[in-house]
Design a protein around this motif. Structure first.
Motif, PDB file in Angstrom:
ATOM      1  N   LEU A  67       5.536  28.056  44.772  1.00 22.40           N
ATOM      2  CA  LEU A  67       5.691  27.546  43.401  1.00 22.40           C
ATOM      3  C   LEU A  67       4.508  26.657  43.029  1.00 22.40           C
ATOM      4  O   LEU A  67       4.159  25.739  43.774  1.00 22.40           O
ATOM      5  N   ALA A  74       6.970  18.550  33.033  1.00 17.89           N
ATOM      6  CA  ALA A  74       7.640  19.667  33.698  1.00 17.89           C
ATOM      7  C   ALA A  74       7.835  19.390  35.180  1.00 17.89           C
ATOM      8  O   ALA A  74       8.873  19.740  35.761  1.00 17.89           O
TER       9      ALA A  74
ATOM     10  N   PHE B  77      15.878  23.905  24.922  1.00 17.52           N
ATOM     11  CA  PHE B  77      16.143  23.927  26.363  1.00 17.52           C
ATOM     12  C   PHE B  77      17.643  23.956  26.642  1.00 17.52           C
ATOM     13  O   PHE B  77      18.115  24.704  27.507  1.00 17.52           O
ATOM     14  N   GLU B  81      19.528  26.838  28.635  1.00 13.36           N
ATOM     15  CA  GLU B  81      20.210  26.551  29.894  1.00 13.36           C
ATOM     16  C   GLU B  81      21.664  27.044  29.866  1.00 13.36           C
ATOM     17  O   GLU B  81      22.206  27.430  30.891  1.00 13.36           O
ATOM     18  N   ALA B  91      14.394  31.565  40.339  1.00  9.33           N
ATOM     19  CA  ALA B  91      14.230  30.107  40.270  1.00  9.33           C
ATOM     20  C   ALA B  91      12.789  29.688  39.945  1.00  9.33           C
ATOM     21  O   ALA B  91      12.564  28.848  39.073  1.00  9.33           O
ATOM     22  N   ASN B  92      11.810  30.290  40.638  1.00  7.17           N
ATOM     23  CA  ASN B  92      10.423  29.891  40.383  1.00  7.17           C
ATOM     24  C   ASN B  92       9.971  30.315  38.981  1.00  7.17           C
ATOM     25  O   ASN B  92       9.269  29.564  38.293  1.00  7.17           O
ATOM     26  N   ARG B  94      11.842  30.675  36.404  1.00 10.11           N
ATOM     27  CA  ARG B  94      12.526  29.777  35.469  1.00 10.11           C
ATOM     28  C   ARG B  94      11.763  28.453  35.344  1.00 10.11           C
ATOM     29  O   ARG B  94      11.528  27.951  34.247  1.00 10.11           O
ATOM     30  N   THR B  95      11.366  27.912  36.482  1.00 12.37           N
ATOM     31  CA  THR B  95      10.630  26.643  36.470  1.00 12.37           C
ATOM     32  C   THR B  95       9.297  26.795  35.748  1.00 12.37           C
ATOM     33  O   THR B  95       8.868  25.904  35.015  1.00 12.37           O
ATOM     34  N   ARG B  96       8.629  27.941  35.941  1.00 14.68           N
ATOM     35  CA  ARG B  96       7.355  28.160  35.242  1.00 14.68           C
ATOM     36  C   ARG B  96       7.563  28.288  33.729  1.00 14.68           C
ATOM     37  O   ARG B  96       6.753  27.793  32.937  1.00 14.68           O
ATOM     38  N   ILE B  98       9.874  26.811  32.020  1.00  8.73           N
ATOM     39  CA  ILE B  98      10.114  25.442  31.548  1.00  8.73           C
ATOM     40  C   ILE B  98       8.781  24.686  31.477  1.00  8.73           C
ATOM     41  O   ILE B  98       8.536  23.911  30.553  1.00  8.73           O
ATOM     42  N   THR B  99       7.905  24.956  32.450  1.00  9.07           N
ATOM     43  CA  THR B  99       6.573  24.332  32.423  1.00  9.07           C
ATOM     44  C   THR B  99       5.841  24.677  31.136  1.00  9.07           C
ATOM     45  O   THR B  99       5.204  23.814  30.516  1.00  9.07           O
ATOM     46  N   TRP B 100       5.944  25.925  30.702  1.00  9.50           N
ATOM     47  CA  TRP B 100       5.289  26.305  29.445  1.00  9.50           C
ATOM     48  C   TRP B 100       5.898  25.585  28.246  1.00  9.50           C
ATOM     49  O   TRP B 100       5.204  25.238  27.292  1.00  9.50           O
ATOM     50  N   MET B 101       7.217  25.357  28.283  1.00 12.09           N
ATOM     51  CA  MET B 101       7.828  24.579  27.193  1.00 12.09           C
ATOM     52  C   MET B 101       7.162  23.210  27.095  1.00 12.09           C
ATOM     53  O   MET B 101       6.791  22.753  26.011  1.00 12.09           O
TER      54      MET B 101
END
Lengths: 222, 222
Positions: A67, A74, B77, B81, B91-92, B94-96, B98-101
């Motif tokens: 990751l 974030a 968000f 969610e 999972a990864n 999804r986290t990426r 959210i990072t773009w948000m």
């Protein structure tokens, strides 16, 4: 698995803990997660290797196994989601804490950053003074609202959360400006944040990069 | 339970879908969640009743039972969610997403909003032209990086996500500026976003507030 974050090799704030790695360090301290740090020079930040981690060529980044993340907000959220301590368990309270994270980054930080742009990038313009006053007026407008909402509360929504962590960090950018002087409850709020042992450990760790002393040494000197 | 969002009674953009309720409407359409809208006047936004929902006196807000939220990013968000369709399951990934948000709201939107501040709030200043050029230069710097990262990709990280939704919305603020002309892949990206039926439904719904026609009527007229 210990995550690796990136930070400035030479922080423009000379170790005042205003660079964006500070929020990530603090969040990691809050949840008790050890981490490694890789320092990046200004030129390396703009090269392809670093841009593969952060397309905008900024710090911090966060690597954990396969990751790779960027954006301090974030990364703090990721840490808060994976570990207990930065978001409440109650579903609605958790959502409200996340709302404050977004409020810091979308509504409070941009007006504060504008003042810094005015001070550091536009100080040679004839219109610098006028722009700086406008920037400060916009900051005060947000702080009026924030101060009213915080009132006599200890934190923004009950218990300390990732929203408070980010808010305290962004308000710290105003230290020395005199702007917070009109908001005693916001000053007390920042002081409460800075008084957390987790803040102190994160602060010492980022300062050690600048002074070249390991943070444990710093603690012994204090 | 059908959530209620707030939107401008009289949108300053005359229904171009640039007000922050548009992101929330679009997200709700993406996940197939019906919603109610309460329109708020400029003066009502600054009163205590609305400030209880949003301390900064802005739209949109989001009410669902005993949950009250503000900040369009946080609301998108929350929707992402609670419902399938806006964040990947992995999972990864999804986290990426959210990072773009966060990247949209912290790194891209602020430079774009500065151009608007220059155009609408500082147009009477003698230094207006110089400031506008500086603002546009900062936007281009971000778009250079964004365009490089997007490359020939359809969306920012594989499948369409809440990160793309927010990014398309913020890039739409540049329409008419000519700035996007140098980035054909970003233009195509925005067009892909606007071509989604969910976007069209959200757009028509917000336009109907301005035209006074219900959105179903608008769709029949089209």
């Amino acid at each position: 698995m210990i995550p690796t974050i990136t930070a400035f090799e030479q922080s423009p704030d000379h170790g005042q803990g205003l660079a964006r790695d500070m929020s990530v360090r603090w969040a990691l301290e809050e949840v008790g997660q050890p981490y490694d740090v890789r320092l990046v020079s200004f030129s390396a930040m703009k090269e392809a290797t670093h841009r593969a981690l952060n397309p905008f060529g900024q710090i911090p980044t966060y690597e954990e196994g396969d990751l790779a993340l960027f954006e301090s907000g974030a990364i703090v959220f990721h840490i808060a989601e994976r570990h207990a301590g930065l978001l409440p368990n109650d579903a609605n309270a958790r959502t409200r804490a996340i709302t404050w994270m977004f409020a810091v980054l979308s509504t409070v930080e941009p007006v504060i950053v504008q003042r810094e742009i005015s001070m550091y990038l536009e100080h040679d313009k004839v219109w610098h003074e006028e722009r700086l006053l406008i920037a400060e007026e916009r900051i005060r407008s947000r702080l009026d609202d924030l101060s009213t909402r915080l009132g006599a509360g200890e934190w923004l929504d009950g218990a300390f959360s990732a929203g408070d962590l980010l808010m305290v960090q962004v308000l710290r950018r105003l230290s020395g400006s005199g702007i917070l002087d009109d908001y005693p409850n916001l000053i007390a709020y920042v002081v409460r944040g800075e008084a957390r042992p987790t803040f102190k450990r994160a602060f010492d760790a980022q300062l050690a990069v600048f002074t070249g002393k390991p943070s444990s040494q710093l603690e012994r000197d204090a």
